[in-house]
Design a protein around this motif. Structure first.
Motif, PDB file in Angstrom:
ATOM      1  N   TYR A   1      44.757  33.819  44.462  1.00  0.00           N
ATOM      2  CA  TYR A   1      44.739  33.699  43.008  1.00  0.00           C
ATOM      3  C   TYR A   1      44.335  34.991  42.283  1.00  0.00           C
ATOM      4  CZ  TYR A   1      44.239  29.123  45.128  1.00  0.00           C
ATOM      5  OH  TYR A   1      44.393  28.029  45.940  1.00  0.00           O
ATOM      6  N   TYR A   2      43.595  35.852  42.928  1.00  0.00           N
ATOM      7  CA  TYR A   2      43.107  37.057  42.256  1.00  0.00           C
ATOM      8  C   TYR A   2      42.575  38.038  43.299  1.00  0.00           C
ATOM      9  CZ  TYR A   2      38.601  34.737  42.989  1.00  0.00           C
ATOM     10  OH  TYR A   2      37.522  34.107  43.568  1.00  0.00           O
TER      11      TYR A   2
ATOM     12  N   ARG B   1      44.036  49.264  39.285  1.00  0.00           N
ATOM     13  CA  ARG B   1      44.620  47.920  39.190  1.00  0.00           C
ATOM     14  C   ARG B   1      43.597  46.831  38.862  1.00  0.00           C
ATOM     15  NH1 ARG B   1      44.505  48.930  44.790  1.00  0.00           N
ATOM     16  NH2 ARG B   1      43.396  47.342  46.011  1.00  0.00           N
TER      17      ARG B   1
ATOM     18  N   LYS C   1      34.265  44.422  34.913  1.00  0.00           N
ATOM     19  CA  LYS C   1      33.957  43.193  34.189  1.00  0.00           C
ATOM     20  C   LYS C   1      32.469  42.949  33.952  1.00  0.00           C
ATOM     21  CE  LYS C   1      38.036  41.291  33.496  1.00  0.00           C
ATOM     22  NZ  LYS C   1      38.484  40.822  32.172  1.00  0.00           N
TER      23      LYS C   1
ATOM     24  N   SER D   1      40.897  41.408  38.804  1.00  0.00           N
ATOM     25  CA  SER D   1      42.278  41.421  38.326  1.00  0.00           C
ATOM     26  C   SER D   1      42.300  41.331  36.800  1.00  0.00           C
ATOM     27  CB  SER D   1      43.051  40.247  38.923  1.00  0.00           C
ATOM     28  OG  SER D   1      43.079  40.324  40.336  1.00  0.00           O
ATOM     29  N   TRP D   2      43.155  42.120  36.178  1.00  0.00           N
ATOM     30  CA  TRP D   2      43.164  42.243  34.715  1.00  0.00           C
ATOM     31  C   TRP D   2      43.475  40.925  34.018  1.00  0.00           C
ATOM     32  CZ3 TRP D   2      47.538  40.808  32.159  1.00  0.00           C
ATOM     33  CH2 TRP D   2      48.716  40.721  32.917  1.00  0.00           C
ATOM     34  N   TYR D   3      44.235  40.038  34.687  1.00  0.00           N
ATOM     35  CA  TYR D   3      44.705  38.822  34.017  1.00  0.00           C
ATOM     36  C   TYR D   3      43.664  37.698  34.013  1.00  0.00           C
ATOM     37  CZ  TYR D   3      45.789  37.901  38.941  1.00  0.00           C
ATOM     38  OH  TYR D   3      45.704  37.778  40.299  1.00  0.00           O
ATOM     39  N   LEU D   4      42.563  37.874  34.727  1.00  0.00           N
ATOM     40  CA  LEU D   4      41.549  36.821  34.735  1.00  0.00           C
ATOM     41  C   LEU D   4      40.849  36.765  33.377  1.00  0.00           C
ATOM     42  CD1 LEU D   4      39.852  37.179  38.242  1.00  0.00           C
ATOM     43  CD2 LEU D   4      41.468  35.440  37.489  1.00  0.00           C
ATOM     44  N   PRO D   5      40.703  35.590  32.790  1.00  0.00           N
ATOM     45  CA  PRO D   5      39.979  35.475  31.515  1.00  0.00           C
ATOM     46  C   PRO D   5      38.538  35.957  31.664  1.00  0.00           C
ATOM     47  CG  PRO D   5      41.173  33.440  32.025  1.00  0.00           C
ATOM     48  CD  PRO D   5      41.230  34.293  33.245  1.00  0.00           C
TER      49      PRO D   5
END
Length: 460
Positions: free
Chosen positions: A361-362, A232, A236, A387-391
């Motif tokens: 938030y993450y 999940r 990074k 989290s995958w959605y973080l820029p």
């Protein structure tokens, strides 16, 4: 990683040219095609820079300085010695980790092996110029002696037959008096040769080695397997902080709950407008009241924390694990603190730290591991999963800010002495916590003093 970035860059540039070509109106390239090409090109640069971010803080080595009376420099435990990505088939690597010189290699059979680094024939480091032979062997670069990674045995050819040799030793009187040539090197026996074989564990993209002063000692805990987290969260990047102090200073941060107030009160280096208020707790993993002590007032945070404790703590490993709960509340412009995240931290032995961070938030996992290259030289790595959605730029900033907080510690660590006769303010919780932590951590030094003394005799 570099190859992937290069491929992405080439693909983006090619796409930009492709768009430009087919948007040509006779001899004039349309404005829209130029903008599209420019955006795609800039995004490719952004992607290469931040998709897997790397940051390093390498201060000047303070050199020889007063350090005080020392406990052993290197404890026993599991330590990261490579990544799976780095150790490709047939690759041979020299590793200097926590007082152990190791040749690490991956055989033709795809299995990773680790042996003592130095060839007993003439002392060459097998990890420097050595080559993989006969599926599981490493060949010495000096005279071609072969050592089987499965057993550590000196072997003869592809049959892997153990090879017998004669043992000699230099006369202790060499250089003190005139000796007959036959007396300079004296035969002491004959037999088989066996290099120390190190136990390895490969999981989550890392290769761990069990490093203990006693070669016969068996592990009483294992590195945590966070495969479910990898499903999940996305990898990074990594930060590197070079430390010049005793290795214990780094993990001791977990038990030193009071230092957060003074060392980590601000989140950004150039302003005091963004501050932090910390609330830290630390307990031994085998504390019978652990779950109650770690209970969090926010229900969803507590649920996350208790699940982690249930998942990773066992009867067998709990005495080798320390648990920390760390709340961070952001303080913006002097306003009231606002809850930002909680970290449930597992200190697994002396060399591995897993920070499971949960926020409204993450979600983030920091995996901290240390490469100890010498008594006072350590590379501290923080591997980030988020989290995958973080820029990408956000995760790069998170990694950079984490490295900055370690840098704040480094300013103190690199100039401090080691306090073997510490004093404690027993009227407060903070000093009693660090006292408990140091007593817990002391278990990892068993047998290390003698090994270090023996090793120092051979260090030039």
């Amino acid at each position: 990683m570099a190859n992937l970035s290069l491929c992405w860059f080439i693909m983006s540039l090619s796409s930009a040219l492709f768009i430009s070509y087919f948007c040509v109106d006779q001899a004039i390239i349309g404005t829209k095609s130029l903008i599209a090409a420019g955006v795609l090109f800039l995004y490719s640069l952004y992607y290469m820079k931040f998709r897997r971010f790397f940051y390093a803080y390498i201060p000047e080595n303070p050199g020889t300085q007063f350090r005080g009376k020392m406990i052993p420099a290197h404890p026993n435990g599991w330590f990261v010695v490579s990544t799976t990505e780095e150790l490709k088939p047939m690759y041979v690597k020299a590793v200097n980790q926590s007082g152990h010189n190791i040749v690490l290699f991956r055989g033709e059979d795809g299995i990773a092996y680790a042996l003592d680094a130095f060839c007993p024939h003439s002392g060459a480091n097998l990890g420097v110029g050595g080559a993989v032979k006969h599926m599981s062997c490493v060949q010495c670069p000096f005279h071609g002696w072969l050592f089987d990674g499965k057993t550590g045995n000196l072997v003869a050819g592809n049959t892997l037959t153990p090879r017998k040799v004669e043992f000699y030793t230099y006369n202790e009187k060499v250089g003190t008096c005139k000796l007959d040539p036959q007396e300079i090197l004296t035969k002491t026996g004959e037999g088989l040769v066996n290099l120390r074989k190190y136990l390895l564990k490969e999981q989550n993209g890392y290769i761990y080695a069990w490093l203990h002063a006693d070669p016969k000692a068996k592990p009483n805990y294992e590195p945590l397997d966070f495969s479910d987290v990898e499903k999940r969260l996305v990898y990074k990047g990594v930060s590197l902080n070079k430390i010049f102090s005793h290795c214990q200073d780094v993990p001791e941060n977990g038990g030193d709950i009071r230092h957060f107030i003074y060392v980590h009160s601000y989140l950004l280096p150039f302003t005091t407008l963004l501050g932090a208020k910390w609330d830290a707790k630390w307990c031994r993993g085998d504390d019978p009241e652990l779950k109650q002590k770690m209970k969090h007032k926010i229900p969803w945070v507590d649920d996350h924390k208790q699940k982690l404790l249930d998942k990773y703590l066992t009867k067998e490993n709990s005495s080798s694990i320390g648990i920390m709960s760390l709340d961070m509340c952001s303080v913006i412009g002097g306003l009231a603190p606002k809850f930002f995240f909680n970290a449930t931290v597992f200190q697994v032995g002396p060399g591995l730290v897993y920070l499971f961070l949960i926020s409204p938030y993450y979600e983030v996992l920091f995996f901290q591991h240390t490469t100890s290259k010498g008594k006072f030289e350590h590379d501290v790595f923080h591997e980030l999963y988020a989290s995958w959605y973080l820029p990408h730029w956000i995760t790069a900033l998170i990694l950079r800010l984490e490295a900055m907080q370690v840098t704040n510690d480094t300013y103190v660590w690199n100039k401090k002495m080691f306090a073997t006769d510490p004093m404690y303010a027993t009227d407060g919780e903070a000093d009693m916590t660090i006292l408990t932590w140091r007593r817990w951590f002391g278990q990892f030094y068993e047998g290390c003093a003698k090994r270090e003394q023996d090793r120092d005799k051979l260090t030039w």
